[in-house]
Design an enzyme around this catalytic site. Structure first.
Site, PDB file in Angstrom:
ATOM      1  N   ASP A 249       6.149  -2.950  -7.132  1.00  0.00           N
ATOM      2  CA  ASP A 249       5.495  -3.353  -5.896  1.00  0.00           C
ATOM      3  C   ASP A 249       6.499  -4.035  -4.960  1.00  0.00           C
ATOM      4  O   ASP A 249       7.600  -4.436  -5.380  1.00  0.00           O
ATOM      5  CB  ASP A 249       4.345  -4.322  -6.256  1.00  0.00           C
ATOM      6  CG  ASP A 249       3.212  -4.310  -5.258  1.00  0.00           C
ATOM      7  OD1 ASP A 249       3.417  -3.825  -4.128  1.00  0.00           O
ATOM      8  OD2 ASP A 249       2.122  -4.801  -5.598  1.00  0.00           O
TER       9      ASP A 249
ATOM     10  N   ASP B  97      -3.785   0.284  -0.239  1.00  0.00           N
ATOM     11  CA  ASP B  97      -4.665  -0.703  -0.860  1.00  0.00           C
ATOM     12  C   ASP B  97      -6.109  -0.452  -0.469  1.00  0.00           C
ATOM     13  O   ASP B  97      -7.021  -1.088  -1.011  1.00  0.00           O
ATOM     14  CB  ASP B  97      -4.260  -2.122  -0.448  1.00  0.00           C
ATOM     15  CG  ASP B  97      -3.184  -2.675  -1.363  1.00  0.00           C
ATOM     16  OD1 ASP B  97      -2.860  -2.010  -2.362  1.00  0.00           O
ATOM     17  OD2 ASP B  97      -2.654  -3.762  -1.078  1.00  0.00           O
TER      18      ASP B  97
END
Ligand code: DGJ
Length: 729
Positions: free
Chosen positions: A479, A549
């Site tokens: 990430d 997301d």
């Protein structure tokens, strides 16, 4: 031969199965671009170099002595700054004398089989059997700076790649102020520019607009790719559709500050530049040193945007993604993030795994929150030690418990980041990026580690190595949740601070390379607050990238369609979540147009939902090859049509088709017929559900009639799939 040189005309031809690209060595060694378009047999293309009328104000080289030749007007192969060409230039070098006049002329060339690696950079690859490479040596006589222009042709794909290696062959240091990877001068501006823009949780909105006079560009100066713009751009005929018309797609294999600039000059000729963003870029070259630009991939298609996308998809799977993963079946995973956020312990994860196993899921991924003192997003990034108290034992024990249930195990990292509230920061505050004398901004409560530094990379690598090697880890999610501000490195001298951003990207590539080489069996998935670093540079290390997301399937349609312009469906990280807006069936259909997986608490599923999930898991296996290796067709556009979104996959042998429709909003009037392109007109296709049989020709020209289905499948968020299989009549 894909690449030919005609010595009598000093002309280079680079041919693919669909395209011809040509340029010539003109008087005084100027490299003049001639043509990039549909494949043509001609060898005399020199008439194409004269574009536009005499311009009184354009400088001319008296040695060429031609009224019609000016570097300000001619299409140039790799334009340079300050030597007569007033348009945006690909290369600008500030030499020892202090000026930035740069004037490249042809010296020599060589044509070789295969494709050389680009040092320190991800790039498309070839085993020597398909590609051919042309390297053209050019020199600036005053500074001694050489530019080697690299062209690799993948003939069977309709693909060409470009990059440039700049070498200081002089005796004084020089500074690169711009060093683009590719320059492409086109003859006419009757084209549309297609690209994607967005933000966090709303990536990849597709936009299309006509070229205008002046400069139009898509860029990043965020230190990373960012969700705001993507390093992809297409120039298409104004009447080009998804399936018809000329499309030239350009994509950078790069994950940092990029620029795709198009200048349309006063004669209506566009110049496209693709490469590192020159803003905040300076690179000092001592005598003998060289600099390699990232790679630009150019796709030429006469089958519209869809044809261009399918070329990118197949090419990237065959020549960019990690070869051990490109064609290997990926595990069907469940990720803990939306199921638990930071609120988990070992027992909860094991409970997830137990339920997931019963549903047919193959891997459990432990997302953020397993390390150091990480109970929220305020702390602990940089402290990559297992929180055994939280996990109720060692990592190895937890992984063993999950493995014993029959699932493999994946883990989350954010290696480039550091929280001020971390042991790492307390020990090394200077490891967080900050220009001298500046205050550090925070984003998501964190700073970015100075990845230009080897000591920083070594420390993070060692921390990761120690954890990963102690347990049976099969997957890593990498990430990256903030962008770079107050850029500067404590170790770089003032005259090299301009190198910071590119060195940062090289540092990230180095760390990714070390991790993937140390653990070649591990599947790496990239992520950056969703799809914030969805680029071809990352695809080189990780065959899949979390696309957003936002897991709402309706929003996901435009996000995934936009990404599919350039990136393979098998790379689009897509999960079924507990998001309330639509039913589980539609969530599954949309996630199947991606890597597919789950991001929810499986214990909360009702018995009815569990049955649905089992069906989705079965579909994942049934359609895996079709979805991952087939041809993808965007049949409608979720950014243009507010009501319906339709797409299809066709297997390479055209024997199998999966059509999907999602109703985003009730249409005032439904077009019930949907033509299906890309089928075999001579084949007969059976609808697996109804048993009805249609010819390929009928489905292509009259289309599927969806009236019956749409009578039963309606309402916002409703969806359907139709599976067609070729059979003997
Ligand atoms: C952002 C990612 O996009 C999410 O999937 C999740 O991994 C969080 N970061 C964790 O902090």
């Amino acid at each position: 031969m894909a690449i030919t040189y005609l010595p009598e005309k000093q002309l280079f031809r680079l041919d693919t199965k669909t395209s011809t690209y040509a340029f010539t060595v003109y008087k005084e060694g100027y490299l003049v671009h001639l043509y990039y378009g549909a494949k043509v047999p001609d060898t005399d293309l020199s008439y194409l170099m004269f574009r536009g009328w005499f311009d009184e104000l354009s400088p001319r080289n008296p040695k060429v002595g031609e009224r019609f030749f000016s570097t300000d007007i001619a299409p140039l192969e790799y334009s340079t700054n300050g030597a007569g060409d007033m348009r945006i230039s690909a290369l600008s070098v500030r030499g020892g004398a202090g000026d930035s006049v740069t004037d490249l002329r042809y010296v020599s060339h060589k044509i070789t089989k295969g494709k050389p690696k680009l040092p320190g950079l991800p790039a498309t690859y070839d085993d020597g059997s398909q590609a051919e490479t042309l390297e053209v040596e050019t020199v600036d006589a005053v500074t001694g700076v050489k530019a080697y222009l690299l062209y690799t042709v993948f003939e069977d794909y309709g693909v060409m790649t470009r990059s440039a290696r700049i070498e200081n062959g002089g005796s004084a240091p020089v500074t690169l102020e711009r060093a683009y990877s590719a320059c492409l001068d086109l003859p006419t501006m009757d084209r549309d520019m297609v690209h994607v823009y967005g933000r966090w949780a709303k990536e990849n909105t597709t936009v299309r607009h006509p070229l205008q006079h002046g400069i139009q560009c898509v860029q990043s100066k965020r230190g990373m790719t960012g969700p705001n713009h993507n390093p992809f751009l297409a120039l298409v005929d104004q009447d080009a559709t998804e399936e018809r018309g000329e499309a030239i797609g350009v994509n950078l294999v790069y994950s940092g500050n990029f620029a795709l600039d198009v200048e349309v000059d006063t004669r209506g000729c566009p110049r496209l530049l693709a490469g590192i963003n020159p803003t905040d870029f300076r690179w000092k070259l001592e005598p003998g040193e060289s600099f390699t630009s990232p790679e630009a991939v150019l796709v030429y298609s006469q089958e519209g945007l869809g044809g261009m996308s399918r070329t990118f998809h197949h090419f990237y799977l065959d020549h960019l993604c990690p070869p051990q993963w490109a064609k290997k079946k990926r595990p069907l995973l469940i990720n803990s993030w939306e199921a638990a956020f930071f609120d988990f312990d070992g027992d909860k994860l094991v409970a997830f795994a137990k339920e997931a196993k019963e549903l047919g899921i193959e891997m459990l991924v432990m997302d953020d929150g397993w390390f150091g003192d990480r109970h929220d997003d305020f702390r602990a990034l940089g402290d990559w030690t297992v929180n055994e108290e939280k996990l109720g034992g060692t990592l190895s024990q937890l992984v063993q418990r999950v493995n014993d249930l029959g699932l493999s195990f994946g883990i989350w990292y954010e290696p480039e980041m550091i929280n001020p509230d971390s042991d790492l920061y307390r020990a090394h505050p200077d490891w967080a990026i900050c220009a001298p004398g500046r205050e550090k901004s925070l984003s998501r409560n964190q700073c970015v580690l100075d990845m230009t530094r080897k000591d920083v990379r070594d420390c993070i690598f060692q921390q990761m190595y120690d954890v990963i090697s102690q347990a049976n880890i099969a997957y890593i999610k990498w990430d990256c949740n903030r962008h770079i501000s107050e850029a500067g490195s404590a170790l770089l001298p003032p005259d090299r601070q301009g190198e910071f951003f590119h060195r940062y990207v090289l540092g990230v590539y180095d760390l990714m390379d070390r991790i993937t080489k140390a653990f070649p069996h591990i599947l790496l998935e990239n992520c950056s607050s969703g799809g914030g670093r969805f680029d071809a540079g990352m695809l080189y290390y990780s065959p899949q990238i979390w696309a957003s997301d936002c897991t709402d399937p309706i929003e996901r349609l435009s996000i995934q369609f936009g990404a599919s312009l350039c990136y393979p469906i098998s790379s689009l990280g897509a999960h079924v979540s507990a998001n309330p807006r639509t039913g589980l069936a539609t969530k599954g259909r949309v996630a199947l147009c991606g890597t597919f997986g789950y991001e929810l608490d499986p214990r909360k599923l009702t018995e009815e939902e569990r049955e649905l999930v089992r069906g989705q898991v079965a579909d994942y296996h049934k359609y895996y090859d079709l979805l991952h290796y087939g041809d993808f067709y965007r049949l409608t556009s979720p950014t243009e049509d507010p009501y319906l979104c339709r797409w299809q996959f066709v297997s390479p042998d055209k024997k199998e088709v999966l059509f999907t429709q999602v109703i985003m909003r009730q249409p005032p009037a439904v077009c019930q017929f949907q033509k299906l392109p890309g089928l075999d007109p001579d084949a007969w296709y059976r609808d697996e559900a109804t048993g009805a049989v249609y010819s390929g020709a009928l489905l292509m020209h009259a289309g599927l009639n969806l009236s019956a289905e749409n009578e039963f499948v309606y309402g916002d968020g409703a969806s359907l799939s139709i599976h067609l299989v070729a059979q003997d009549r």
